[in-house]
Design an enzyme around this catalytic site. Structure first.
Site, PDB file in Angstrom:
ATOM      1  N   HIS A 182      -1.791   7.244   7.393  1.00 17.15           N
ATOM      2  CA  HIS A 182      -0.838   8.125   6.679  1.00 17.15           C
ATOM      3  C   HIS A 182      -1.522   9.426   6.258  1.00 17.15           C
ATOM      4  O   HIS A 182      -0.918  10.497   6.316  1.00 17.15           O
ATOM      5  CB  HIS A 182      -0.314   7.449   5.409  1.00 17.15           C
ATOM      6  CG  HIS A 182       0.865   6.548   5.635  1.00 17.15           C
ATOM      7  ND1 HIS A 182       2.045   6.983   6.184  1.00 17.15           N
ATOM      8  CD2 HIS A 182       1.050   5.239   5.357  1.00 17.15           C
ATOM      9  CE1 HIS A 182       2.908   5.969   6.247  1.00 17.15           C
ATOM     10  NE2 HIS A 182       2.330   4.903   5.750  1.00 17.15           N
ATOM     11  N   GLY A 240       0.828  -1.203   0.000  1.00 12.18           N
ATOM     12  CA  GLY A 240       0.000   0.000   0.000  1.00 12.18           C
ATOM     13  C   GLY A 240       0.859   1.249   0.000  1.00 12.18           C
ATOM     14  O   GLY A 240       2.028   1.211   0.394  1.00 12.18           O
ATOM     15  N   HIS A 290      -3.635   1.272   8.248  1.00 16.09           N
ATOM     16  CA  HIS A 290      -2.271   1.792   8.124  1.00 16.09           C
ATOM     17  C   HIS A 290      -2.219   2.931   7.099  1.00 16.09           C
ATOM     18  O   HIS A 290      -1.649   3.988   7.368  1.00 16.09           O
ATOM     19  CB  HIS A 290      -1.342   0.637   7.716  1.00 16.09           C
ATOM     20  CG  HIS A 290       0.084   1.021   7.508  1.00 16.09           C
ATOM     21  ND1 HIS A 290       1.106   0.561   8.326  1.00 16.09           N
ATOM     22  CD2 HIS A 290       0.671   1.832   6.590  1.00 16.09           C
ATOM     23  CE1 HIS A 290       2.257   1.090   7.903  1.00 16.09           C
ATOM     24  NE2 HIS A 290       2.028   1.856   6.843  1.00 16.09           N
ATOM     25  N   GLU A 291      -2.828   2.714   5.935  1.00 16.80           N
ATOM     26  CA  GLU A 291      -2.772   3.726   4.867  1.00 16.80           C
ATOM     27  C   GLU A 291      -3.612   4.958   5.208  1.00 16.80           C
ATOM     28  O   GLU A 291      -3.207   6.089   4.936  1.00 16.80           O
ATOM     29  CB  GLU A 291      -3.208   3.131   3.522  1.00 16.80           C
ATOM     30  CG  GLU A 291      -2.342   1.971   3.012  1.00 16.80           C
ATOM     31  CD  GLU A 291      -0.854   2.259   3.008  1.00 16.80           C
ATOM     32  OE1 GLU A 291      -0.443   3.415   2.839  1.00 16.80           O
ATOM     33  OE2 GLU A 291      -0.071   1.301   3.200  1.00 16.80           O
ATOM     34  N   CYS A 316       6.539  -0.445   6.990  1.00 17.33           N
ATOM     35  CA  CYS A 316       6.115   0.711   6.200  1.00 17.33           C
ATOM     36  C   CYS A 316       7.275   1.175   5.322  1.00 17.33           C
ATOM     37  O   CYS A 316       8.413   1.218   5.773  1.00 17.33           O
ATOM     38  CB  CYS A 316       5.704   1.833   7.157  1.00 17.33           C
ATOM     39  SG  CYS A 316       5.225   3.350   6.330  1.00 17.33           S
ATOM     40  N   LEU A 317       6.970   1.518   4.082  1.00 16.14           N
ATOM     41  CA  LEU A 317       8.014   2.000   3.172  1.00 16.14           C
ATOM     42  C   LEU A 317       8.643   3.294   3.685  1.00 16.14           C
ATOM     43  O   LEU A 317       9.765   3.615   3.327  1.00 16.14           O
ATOM     44  CB  LEU A 317       7.424   2.218   1.774  1.00 16.14           C
ATOM     45  CG  LEU A 317       6.898   0.963   1.070  1.00 16.14           C
ATOM     46  CD1 LEU A 317       6.176   1.331  -0.222  1.00 16.14           C
ATOM     47  CD2 LEU A 317       8.020  -0.026   0.790  1.00 16.14           C
ATOM     48  N   GLN A 371       2.981   9.943   1.500  1.00 14.19           N
ATOM     49  CA  GLN A 371       4.312   9.330   1.502  1.00 14.19           C
ATOM     50  C   GLN A 371       5.174   9.755   0.321  1.00 14.19           C
ATOM     51  O   GLN A 371       6.387   9.570   0.333  1.00 14.19           O
ATOM     52  CB  GLN A 371       4.183   7.799   1.483  1.00 14.19           C
ATOM     53  CG  GLN A 371       3.641   7.210   2.756  1.00 14.19           C
ATOM     54  CD  GLN A 371       3.524   5.711   2.633  1.00 14.19           C
ATOM     55  OE1 GLN A 371       2.521   5.204   2.153  1.00 14.19           O
ATOM     56  NE2 GLN A 371       4.553   4.988   3.049  1.00 14.19           N
TER      57      GLN A 371
HETATM   58 NI    NI Z   1       3.152   2.973   5.541  1.00 12.07          NI
END
Ligand code: NI
Length: 169
Positions: free
Chosen positions: A140, A46, A136-137, A94-95, A51
């Site tokens: 963000h 995701g 999670h997304e 997470c990226l 981000q």
């Molecule tokens: Ni993330």
């Protein structure tokens, strides 16, 4: 399609709150294309617009397990309408938080409303893994990272490790 730079902690942009998309125009469609290719290339399950430095309420995700059955989902202006139960996500990552994973307490079930890229209203009832990914997304888009949801002690250890790494550079 362009590959976008994924911002990483402690970049302050990651604590921005996304603005609702008012017009799903060409610029938004391009951003969705770029976000998708960036997510697949990373690879990640995701990605939220925040981000990649874009403060609009857009997430892309794909929880399919292999490249052969890719199934891209786009969610615009997502809102969690209700949530139930609790679950512990196993080693969430997470990226934007490289080299770190942790269990996070999440809701077990959520009802999410939003729009797809054709402006069609969506209503998603998510359980388990999908529920965790969406929480999670959506976090963000509210400027929240998963490390904001772990214990102060664990977060402190991670922050110190990053600080050390950054001062070494
Ligand atoms: Ni993330």
């Amino acid at each position: 399609m362009a590959t976008l730079t994924i911002l990483t902690y402690p970049d302050e942009f990651l604590s921005q709150t996304a603005k609702p998309v008012e017009n799903i125009d060409g610029a938004i469609q391009n951003m969705i294309e770029d976000m998708s290719s960036t997510m697949y290339k990373a690879p990640g399950v995701g990605l939220a617009a925040i981000q990649v430095g874009f403060d609009q309420s857009i997430i892309v995700y794909d929880i399919s397990s292999s490249d052969e059955n890719r199934s891209l989902h786009v969610l615009i202006n997502p809102k969690i309408i209700s949530s139930e139960g609790t679950t512990i996500s196993e080693s969430e990552g997470c990226l934007s938080v490289p080299d770190y994973r942790s269990d996070v307490k999440r809701s077990d079930f959520i009802l999410v409303e939003g729009f797809d890229r054709k402006e069609k209203p969506l209503r998603i009832e998510a359980h388990g893994h999908l529920a965790v990914v969406l929480q999670h997304e959506i976090d963000h888009l509210n400027g929240i990272l998963f490390i904001d949801r772990i214990s102060t002690l664990k977060r402190g250890l991670y922050k110190r490790r990053i600080k050390k790494m950054l001062t070494k550079k």
